[in-house]
Motif scaffolding. Structure first.
Motif, short mmCIF file in Angstrom:
data_model
loop_
_atom_site.label_atom_id
_atom_site.label_comp_id
_atom_site.label_asym_id
_atom_site.label_seq_id
_atom_site.Cartn_x
_atom_site.Cartn_y
_atom_site.Cartn_z
N SER A 56 -2.62 -8.14 -5.66
CA SER A 56 -2.05 -8.34 -4.53
C SER A 56 -0.67 -9.12 -4.45
N HIS B 267 2.02 -6.69 -6.31
CA HIS B 267 2.37 -5.86 -5.52
C HIS B 267 3.17 -6.06 -4.31
N ALA B 268 2.79 -7.32 -3.74
CA ALA B 268 3.81 -7.63 -2.64
C ALA B 268 5.15 -8.18 -3.21
N GLY C 255 6.11 -6.25 2.08
CA GLY C 255 5.54 -6.67 0.88
C GLY C 255 4.25 -7.36 1.20
N PHE C 256 4.58 -8.28 2.45
CA PHE C 256 3.31 -9.07 2.67
C PHE C 256 1.96 -8.21 3.26
N GLY D 234 0.43 -6.71 0.33
CA GLY D 234 -0.53 -7.63 -0.41
C GLY D 234 -1.76 -8.18 0.42
#
Length: 252
Positions: free
Chosen positions: A62, A65-66, A180-181, A184
């Protein structure tokens, strides 16, 4: 209705310098994102000797990737809009913010970026497998399809609210980190069930390099449906006709 604003575009777009630069930016952003995201998964498998997934592993995926998507969107935002996802490009097309032909150019660049990133990872790691997305035991294709629809809906809705909406104001500054968040967070929610792709290109690269195509259609159909729903809802209810404008690439 937003669908009335769909534009096919002009074939000359394929040869225009700005369109080619935008496609190159999408290629590079996707390469950065997939190399970091897929690479973190490969590193985890190496450290655990391909052991079973753990909560710590999901959290690590997570975060990687975020962070990677935050950077990938940021570095492409001023050139291509930082889509870094065929589903985001499709949502922008449904809302009339990008033509079909330029969208196809973006798709080609995004898919190539993912494949090249996975090839580089395989070479750099001495031939380690780039694992394709797959369904966990007990999770059917229909279950995974719902996961991908809902998660991609949340992603594209966030893109519209923070990057596309003409009323966004200073909120646009945080668009990359918000995008991004949400990715994630969605990985924390769906990663243990179907890998939480939300991005057909991210699924395509590992599938090509590994030769694994089981249930691959889920990772295309789900994100595209979720993206279309998000675009139609946001355009219909939150972008009023008098506030609508075709955003230049530099703004999206």
């Amino acid at each position: 209705m937003p669908i009335s604003r769909i534009a096919i575009g002009n074939p000359s777009e394929f040869g225009q310098a700005d369109a080619l630069k935008a496609a190159l930016a999408e290629f590079i952003s996707m390469l950065i994102f997939v190399f970091a995201g897929e690479g973190s998964g490969m590193a985890y498998n190496k450290l655990t000797d391909n052991g079973s997934a753990t909560p710590a592993g999901v959290v690590a995926a997570s975060l990687s990737h975020a962070f990677a998507l935050f950077v990938a969107v940021s570095v492409g935002a001023n050139i291509s809009g930082g889509h870094v996802n065929p589903a985001v490009t499709f949502g922008a097309f449904i809302g009339g913010h990008i033509s079909l032909l330029r969208g196809i150019l973006y798709w080609i660049a995004q898919l190539l970026g993912s494949v090249v990133a996975c090839l580089l990872l395989k070479f750099a790691t001495g031939g380690l497998e780039t694992s394709a997305f797959s369904l966990s035991p007990g999770v059917g294709a229909a279950n995974a399809l719902v996961f991908e629809i809902v998660m991609t809906f949340g992603l594209v809705y966030t893109v519209y609210a923070t990057a596309v909406d003409p009323k966004k104001g200073n909120l646009g500054i945080i668009a990359p980190i918000a995008i991004g968040f949400i990715v994630g967070a969605n990985i924390l929610a769906g990663g243990a069930f179907d890998g939480a792709s939300m991005n057909p290109a991210v699924s395509f690269g590992p599938a090509v390099v590994s030769g694994t195509w089981a249930n691959h259609w889920v990772y295309w159909v789900g994100p595209l449906i979720g993206s279309a729903i998000a675009a139609i809802i946001y355009e219909t209810f939150f972008i009023t006709p008098n506030s609508y404008e075709h955003l230049p690439v530099t703004d999206y």
